[in-house]
Design an enzyme around this catalytic site. Structure first.
Site, PDB file in Angstrom:
ATOM      1  NE  ARG A 181      -3.962  -2.120   2.085  1.00  0.00           N
ATOM      2  CZ  ARG A 181      -3.864  -3.102   2.978  1.00  0.00           C
ATOM      3  NH1 ARG A 181      -2.979  -3.043   3.942  1.00  0.00           N
ATOM      4  NH2 ARG A 181      -4.661  -4.145   2.901  1.00  0.00           N
ATOM      5  CE  LYS A 214      -1.122  13.741 -14.825  1.00  0.00           C
ATOM      6  NZ  LYS A 214      -1.494  14.261 -16.160  1.00  0.00           N
ATOM      7  CD  GLU A 244       6.514  15.623 -22.993  1.00  0.00           C
ATOM      8  OE1 GLU A 244       5.839  16.635 -22.772  1.00  0.00           O
ATOM      9  OE2 GLU A 244       6.022  14.478 -23.060  1.00  0.00           O
ATOM     10  CE  LYS A 285       4.818  17.283 -14.576  1.00  0.00           C
ATOM     11  NZ  LYS A 285       4.892  16.040 -15.294  1.00  0.00           N
ATOM     12  CD  GLU A 305      -4.553  16.198 -15.937  1.00  0.00           C
ATOM     13  OE1 GLU A 305      -3.376  15.832 -15.786  1.00  0.00           O
ATOM     14  OE2 GLU A 305      -5.218  15.941 -16.940  1.00  0.00           O
ATOM     15  NE  ARG A 322       0.064  16.723 -13.253  1.00  0.00           N
ATOM     16  CZ  ARG A 322       0.784  15.972 -12.454  1.00  0.00           C
ATOM     17  NH1 ARG A 322       0.541  15.960 -11.167  1.00  0.00           N
ATOM     18  NH2 ARG A 322       1.763  15.226 -12.931  1.00  0.00           N
ATOM     19  CG  ASN A 325      -1.746  16.005 -20.669  1.00  0.00           C
ATOM     20  OD1 ASN A 325      -0.744  15.317 -20.802  1.00  0.00           O
ATOM     21  ND2 ASN A 325      -2.603  15.841 -19.685  1.00  0.00           N
ATOM     22  CG  HIS A 384       0.783  15.153 -23.913  1.00  0.00           C
ATOM     23  ND1 HIS A 384       1.490  16.322 -24.091  1.00  0.00           N
ATOM     24  CD2 HIS A 384       1.605  14.339 -23.210  1.00  0.00           C
ATOM     25  CE1 HIS A 384       2.669  16.230 -23.505  1.00  0.00           C
ATOM     26  NE2 HIS A 384       2.775  15.035 -22.967  1.00  0.00           N
ATOM     27  CG  HIS A 387      -1.787  10.368 -25.213  1.00  0.00           C
ATOM     28  ND1 HIS A 387      -2.391  10.727 -24.031  1.00  0.00           N
ATOM     29  CD2 HIS A 387      -0.459  10.391 -24.966  1.00  0.00           C
ATOM     30  CE1 HIS A 387      -1.458  10.968 -23.108  1.00  0.00           C
ATOM     31  NE2 HIS A 387      -0.282  10.777 -23.661  1.00  0.00           N
ATOM     32  CG  HIS A 423       5.291  10.238 -24.770  1.00  0.00           C
ATOM     33  ND1 HIS A 423       3.912  10.162 -24.804  1.00  0.00           N
ATOM     34  CD2 HIS A 423       5.581  11.293 -23.962  1.00  0.00           C
ATOM     35  CE1 HIS A 423       3.405  11.125 -24.055  1.00  0.00           C
ATOM     36  NE2 HIS A 423       4.395  11.823 -23.529  1.00  0.00           N
TER      37      HIS A 423
END
Ligand code: NAD
Ligand code: GLY
Length: 364
Positions: A125, A147, A189, A231, A241, A245, A249, A252, A256, A269
């Site tokens: 956990r 993330k 990026e 960032k 987010e 946030r 992206n 993206h 994606h 990517h």
């Protein structure tokens, strides 16, 4: 320490705050790990490319702090950002009877960082982890902000958790062994931070792109530092987010769709993000948010960085299909990060017909 090439950026998240150390040679300096949680065991998670280059150095410097330092190497590649790979980390932890104080060190690019972070979030956990990013993309983006994820065949990064590292240690020296294609992917990026947050930084990148491509240490140090500052500022306001946030992206949503449409691993990517920024700028322009001069300037910079500016011809329906499962989508409505005006971003929808027009204009 050189004042321009060794620096710290703080990410302010209350009790989850941490520092980003940026400098050449940090991997081998045992001072880089001072103040981290004490533990009987540290597990370095790396991959078959990065491990042979840097794991021994990290193992040695970690030995000053942890009685036992284990290393686990993953197969290299986005195609391995899977349940099976994640499971292999749990196997090593359990086979070695690692307790809940065990500290995980993610040594590698964004793939290693994302999987290791997710493993740390889940094992017993939650155990502490440290990001030790070795690609430009990971140093300026994926290692910062918490993330963590693996891919699902239907969508990228769909299974994951927000889970912050204890620290991020960016050894700029590792960027010297990065393949040129990966350096360019990382530059995508870096470039994204300009249009979405800071046009002065965009100008700086424009003027210093050759130095960055030549891996000039001071240029890299500034690019990593300024990217991390931007960032950290965004994540500090919206860790999970719920709104702001999402601007990180930029590029993206289209990116994606390129990655998923071609099959993960075909384009890098960062390459998909580079081309995705061109498409998002075209959409912003068609909506009257930016002028053609901005789109042209951004497209030219992306091309100079060695990134694709023309997308794969998958057909507009395929793009729309993949964009509908993007995490920003709401009830099937695609939400794009658009530039309005240069230096700031908005998240909003756009008519399918206009998106199809952009796909047709930008893909061959
Ligand atoms: P990557 O992790 O696949 O690394 C790229 C390649 O470079 C790999 O082959 C790797 O083995 C190699 N490599 C790494 N460091 C090296 C070095 N110093 N010298 C030589 N080779 C080296 O790719 P990436 O671009 O770093 O990361 C992409 C991943 O990051 C994607 O899965 C993406 O979804 C994820 N990502 C996550 C976030 C986030 O916020 N968590 C943000 C952006 C991207
Ligand atoms: N890379 C996007 C984010 O961290 O939110």
């Amino acid at each position: 320490m050189h004042p321009d090439t060794h620096t710290q950026v703080a990410i302010d998240l209350g009790e989850r705050s941490y520092g980003i150390s940026i400098g050449a040679g940090l991997l081998s300096q045992d001072t880089a790990w001072q103040g981290l949680p004490a533990a009987a065991t540290a597990l370095i998670v790396t991959n078959d490319t990065v491990g042979p280059l840097y794991a021994q150095r990290l193992q040695q410097s970690l030995s000053a702090h942890y009685p036992k330092v284990l290393t686990h190497s993953l197969p290299d590649g986005e195609a391995y950002k899977t349940w099976e790979t994640l499971q292999s980390i749990f196997d090593v932890l359990l086979e070695n009877a690692c307790d809940r104080k065990t500290v995980l060190f993610a040594l590698g690019g964004g793939v290693v960082g994302d999987i290791t972070g997710f493993a740390a979030a889940c094992y017993m956990r939650g155990v502490p982890f440290v990001q030790v990013p070795t690609t430009l993309l990971a140093q300026v983006d994926s290692s910062v902000g918490g993330k963590t994820a693996i891919n699902h065949p239907i969508g990228k990064n769909m299974i994951g958790a927000f889970y912050q590292p204890q620290r991020v240690v960016c050894d700029l020296g590792t960027l010297q062994s990065l393949p040129a294609r990966e350096l360019s992917a990382g530059l995508a990026e870096v470039i994204k931070y300009g249009p979405m947050a800071d046009m002065a930084f965009f100008d700086w990148i424009d003027h210093n792109l050759d130095a960055l491509l030549q891996r000039d240490p001071q240029a890299l140090a500034y690019a990593v530092k300024r990217s991390c500052e931007i960032k950290a500022h965004v994540v500090g306001q919206d860790e999970r987010e719920s709104g702001l946030r999402a601007i990180l992206n930029f590029g993206h949503t289209f990116g994606h769709a390129i990655e998923a449409g071609l099959g993960f691993g075909e384009w890098l990517h960062g390459e998909a993000v580079g081309c995705g920024m061109v498409m998002a700028a075209q959409l912003s322009q068609r909506l009257g948010l930016v002028d053609a001069a901005f789109t042209q300037r951004l497209t030219a910079l992306i091309a100079r960085a060695g990134l694709p500016t023309v997308g794969p011809d998958l057909g507009a329906e395929v793009y729309l299909h993949h964009m509908r499962v993007d995490k920003k989508a709401q009830a099937g409505d695609i939400r794009f990060v658009l530039i309005d005006p240069p230096g700031s971003a908005v998240v909003r929808g756009a008519p399918d017909a206009l998106v199809s027009e952009v796909v047709q204009a930008c893909c061959r």
